[in-house]
Design a protein around this motif. Structure first.
Motif, mmCIF file in Angstrom:
data_model
loop_
_atom_site.group_PDB
_atom_site.id
_atom_site.type_symbol
_atom_site.label_atom_id
_atom_site.label_comp_id
_atom_site.label_asym_id
_atom_site.label_seq_id
_atom_site.Cartn_x
_atom_site.Cartn_y
_atom_site.Cartn_z
ATOM 1 N N ALA A 1 0.830 -1.208 0.000
ATOM 2 C CA ALA A 1 0.000 0.000 0.000
ATOM 3 C C ALA A 1 0.865 1.260 0.000
ATOM 4 O O ALA A 1 0.525 2.260 -0.639
ATOM 5 C CB ALA A 1 -0.925 -0.004 1.220
ATOM 6 N N VAL A 2 2.003 1.199 0.694
ATOM 7 C CA VAL A 2 2.949 2.327 0.688
ATOM 8 C C VAL A 2 3.559 2.472 -0.702
ATOM 9 O O VAL A 2 3.660 3.585 -1.241
ATOM 10 C CB VAL A 2 4.051 2.112 1.759
ATOM 11 C CG1 VAL A 2 5.190 3.115 1.580
ATOM 12 C CG2 VAL A 2 3.466 2.211 3.158
ATOM 13 N N LYS A 3 3.954 1.359 -1.291
ATOM 14 C CA LYS A 3 4.517 1.380 -2.650
ATOM 15 C C LYS A 3 3.526 1.990 -3.636
ATOM 16 O O LYS A 3 3.903 2.793 -4.506
ATOM 17 C CB LYS A 3 4.876 -0.044 -3.071
ATOM 18 C CG LYS A 3 5.472 -0.155 -4.463
ATOM 19 C CD LYS A 3 5.839 -1.594 -4.796
ATOM 20 C CE LYS A 3 6.345 -1.710 -6.222
ATOM 21 N NZ LYS A 3 6.730 -3.112 -6.563
ATOM 22 N N PHE B 1 -2.457 8.399 2.495
ATOM 23 C CA PHE B 1 -2.770 7.728 3.756
ATOM 24 C C PHE B 1 -3.061 6.255 3.501
ATOM 25 O O PHE B 1 -3.626 5.890 2.470
ATOM 26 C CB PHE B 1 -3.992 8.380 4.425
ATOM 27 C CG PHE B 1 -3.737 9.793 4.877
ATOM 28 C CD1 PHE B 1 -3.380 10.074 6.186
ATOM 29 C CD2 PHE B 1 -3.824 10.852 3.974
ATOM 30 C CE1 PHE B 1 -3.123 11.373 6.593
ATOM 31 C CE2 PHE B 1 -3.577 12.156 4.372
ATOM 32 C CZ PHE B 1 -3.223 12.413 5.687
ATOM 33 N N VAL B 2 -2.662 5.419 4.459
ATOM 34 C CA VAL B 2 -2.996 3.995 4.454
ATOM 35 C C VAL B 2 -3.578 3.675 5.821
ATOM 36 O O VAL B 2 -2.924 3.910 6.846
ATOM 37 C CB VAL B 2 -1.744 3.123 4.178
ATOM 38 C CG1 VAL B 2 -2.079 1.648 4.365
ATOM 39 C CG2 VAL B 2 -1.215 3.369 2.774
ATOM 40 N N ASN B 3 -4.800 3.198 5.839
ATOM 41 C CA ASN B 3 -5.496 2.926 7.106
ATOM 42 C C ASN B 3 -5.502 4.153 8.020
ATOM 43 O O ASN B 3 -5.275 4.052 9.229
ATOM 44 C CB ASN B 3 -4.864 1.724 7.829
ATOM 45 C CG ASN B 3 -4.979 0.446 7.024
ATOM 46 O OD1 ASN B 3 -5.972 0.223 6.332
ATOM 47 N ND2 ASN B 3 -3.950 -0.388 7.076
ATOM 48 N N GLU B 4 -5.721 5.314 7.398
ATOM 49 C CA GLU B 4 -5.842 6.603 8.099
ATOM 50 C C GLU B 4 -4.547 7.040 8.779
ATOM 51 O O GLU B 4 -4.554 7.899 9.660
ATOM 52 C CB GLU B 4 -6.988 6.565 9.109
ATOM 53 C CG GLU B 4 -8.347 6.310 8.442
ATOM 54 C CD GLU B 4 -9.492 6.318 9.437
ATOM 55 O OE1 GLU B 4 -9.235 6.336 10.649
ATOM 56 O OE2 GLU B 4 -10.651 6.310 8.984
ATOM 57 N N LEU B 5 -3.417 6.470 8.354
ATOM 58 C CA LEU B 5 -2.102 6.907 8.832
ATOM 59 C C LEU B 5 -1.297 7.436 7.651
ATOM 60 O O LEU B 5 -1.359 6.881 6.548
ATOM 61 C CB LEU B 5 -1.357 5.745 9.494
ATOM 62 C CG LEU B 5 -1.927 5.267 10.835
ATOM 63 C CD1 LEU B 5 -1.280 3.947 11.238
ATOM 64 C CD2 LEU B 5 -1.723 6.312 11.930
ATOM 65 N N VAL C 1 1.556 8.529 4.861
ATOM 66 C CA VAL C 1 2.674 7.912 4.140
ATOM 67 C C VAL C 1 3.614 9.024 3.686
ATOM 68 O O VAL C 1 3.156 10.082 3.231
ATOM 69 C CB VAL C 1 2.169 7.118 2.909
ATOM 70 C CG1 VAL C 1 3.342 6.558 2.102
ATOM 71 C CG2 VAL C 1 1.236 5.992 3.345
ATOM 72 N N GLY C 2 4.923 8.792 3.785
ATOM 73 C CA GLY C 2 5.900 9.799 3.374
ATOM 74 C C GLY C 2 6.586 9.451 2.073
ATOM 75 O O GLY C 2 6.934 8.289 1.825
ATOM 76 N N LEU C 3 6.777 10.458 1.227
ATOM 77 C CA LEU C 3 7.537 10.337 -0.025
ATOM 78 C C LEU C 3 8.901 10.966 0.202
ATOM 79 O O LEU C 3 9.000 12.128 0.601
ATOM 80 C CB LEU C 3 6.809 11.069 -1.154
ATOM 81 C CG LEU C 3 7.481 11.052 -2.535
ATOM 82 C CD1 LEU C 3 7.317 9.680 -3.179
ATOM 83 C CD2 LEU C 3 6.888 12.135 -3.433
#
Length: 485
Positions: free
Chosen positions: A275-277, A445-449, A451-453
């Motif tokens: 999901a981050v990818k 966001f993933v699961n409402e948290l 994500v950083g690029l």
């Protein structure tokens, strides 16, 4: 609407027109701290009396036509490993629980010159050793997006305070990812400058060849303003780069047409949350739509980065922390019967388990018979990691990947597993070993948290890093999202 939702230029316009005073900004900060600090726990020390006195002086200056600093009136937080004259500096350690410095770190002096207002000192992992803020000797900090989760570390207090709206921006330090990883976990912007661009004088040392101070902000423009204020040569720092500082704000053109982006396959492979990818690939499409082009590249020695980093950083830590002996400053054991007892007991009582673990590892790596096998070998691999980046930058302007392999994890979830905790920095450590600049910006966001690029640039090319981050930000609204505490 919170005054902290305004950008810096809007705040300065309101100050100029006398719509608001600096005291209003400081009031906003302490009011917000009163509302949410019991949930977030980002601060170790507040400096309310001095902050209000400073605000009153700046309010008087508003009535005159005197020249104002770039950060005039902004309430800020300082990570508690940067010394502040007359204000307790603990490094979140029992060893320094009573330490009040007699001088300011260079960055603190520069922020005072820029006329920012220090609200207080922010929580961290003890002596900056950790990636979750759970290693603070006093209390953990909580992620404002979900207080059951960590804010990242070691600059977790700095990231959480900005995300929670307690301060306008904050300073952190980054040794192996300690600005970028908490920025990613807390959904804000975190910039690690080129090694040597910002003075380390007055930063309590963890690993001297890696430590670097940088800003944590709500948006990229604020990061550029902060960098303009804190970057520059300092004769007090023997590793300070004597280079001309460009105008970072003028770099924010929004133009990335023709930009060549390298995406390391090592940063998008095994161990990365799918999901981050996916969020990183979406971000690349945003930049592609603006005229940038990207290709897969390789940084083949990245797989050795974590082992290399923990050998080098721990070795330097064992050397740097030898000065904490219970004699010159800090806590002194009351149970010592002789000098060796004093050293042993003061350090045993003063340091926490993670600091002791790294001192032991570093002392072992530097010991006779093991120096060549471990420390020297790690230095050689560090050179190879830097050469990997140099080769990619011969062809590409920028490197992009995730800041962290996952979103934030729950408090207590990894505290009993140091190795898993160390692997959370797998994306940020190679950049620190190479001494080059990188920024983390929110990309979804993933699961409402959050994500950083991570956007990585050539040495001393913060201008391009900021330009690309700003261009991405102009076509997304992730940075405008705020946690509901």
């Amino acid at each position: 609407m919170s005054l902290f939702e305004l950008n810096l230029q809007q705040i300065h316009a309101k100050l100029q027109s006398k719509e608001i005073k600096v005291s209003d900004l400081v009031d906003q900060s302490y009011t917000r701290i009163g509302q949410v600090e019991s949930k977030v726990r980002a601060f170790l020390t507040l400096d309310e009396e001095n902050a209000r006195q400073t605000a009153a002086k700046l309010d008087e200056q508003l009535l005159s036509n005197a020249t104002r600093g770039d950060l005039f009136g902004l309430p800020i937080g300082i990570k508690d490993n940067m010394v502040t004259e007359g204000l307790k500096t603990t490094c979140a350690s029992k060893f320094l629980s009573n330490h009040i410095p007699i001088y300011d770190a260079t960055v603190v002096s520069k922020l005072k010159e820029a006329q920012a207002v220090t609200i207080g000192k922010l929580n961290m992992d003890e002596f900056a050793m950790g990636g979750s803020n759970e290693n603070s000797a006093f209390h953990p900090t909580h992620n404002p997006w979900n207080t059951d989760y960590v804010p990242g570390g070691s600059s977790g207090g700095s990231a959480a305070a900005v995300a929670a709206g307690e301060v306008y921006f904050a300073l952190g330090s980054d040794t192996g990812g300690s600005i970028r990883q908490p920025a990613a976990y807390c959904g804000i912007v975190g910039l690690k400058p080129t090694y040597g661009l910002v003075s380390r004088y007055g930063l309590v040392a963890f690993a001297s060849s890696l430590d670097q101070i940088g800003p944590l902000t709500k948006n990229v423009e604020d990061a550029a303003y902060a960098m303009q204020a804190i970057a520059g040569y300092d004769p007090k720092d023997s590793t300070s780069a004597n280079v001309e500082i460009p105008n970072y704000l003028s770099a924010l053109t929004g133009d990335v047409k023709g930009l060549r982006i390298g995406v390391p396959k090592e940063y998008m492979g095994n161990g990365i949350d799918p999901a981050v990818k996916a969020k990183v690939l979406e971000a690349l499409k945003v930049l592609e739509s603006q005229g940038a082009v990207w290709e897969e590249v390789s940084l083949p020695h990245s797989e050795y980065a974590v082992a290399t980093y923990y050998l080098l950083a721990s070795s330097e830590a064992s050397s740097n922390l030898a000065r904490f002996d219970g004699i010159r400053y800090g806590v002194r054991s009351d149970n010592a019967r002789n000098l060796l007892d004093l050293y042993n007991l003061s350090r045993s009582e003063g340091f926490g388990p993670e600091v002791k673990r790294r001192i032991m590892l570093g002392t072992y790596a530097l010991s006779s018979g093991y120096y060549d096998a471990y420390y020297l070998k790690a230095q050689q691999v560090r050179t190879l990691i830097k050469q990997d980046f140099d080769q990619v930058f011969d062809k590409y302007d920028i490197i992009i990947g995730p800041t962290a392999p996952t979103t934030a994890f729950k408090i207590g979830e990894q505290s009993s597993d140091p190795l898993t905790m160390y692997l959370n920095d797998i994306m940020t450590i190679p950049v620190s070993l190479a001494g080059i600049p990188a920024i983390s910006v929110p990309c979804g966001f993933v699961n409402e948290l959050p994500v950083g690029l991570q956007i990585i640039g050539k040495a001393l090319d913060e201008a391009t890093v900021l330009r690309v981050a700003h261009a991405f930000e102009q076509h997304t609204d992730h940075h405008k999202q705020r946690p509901q505490l």
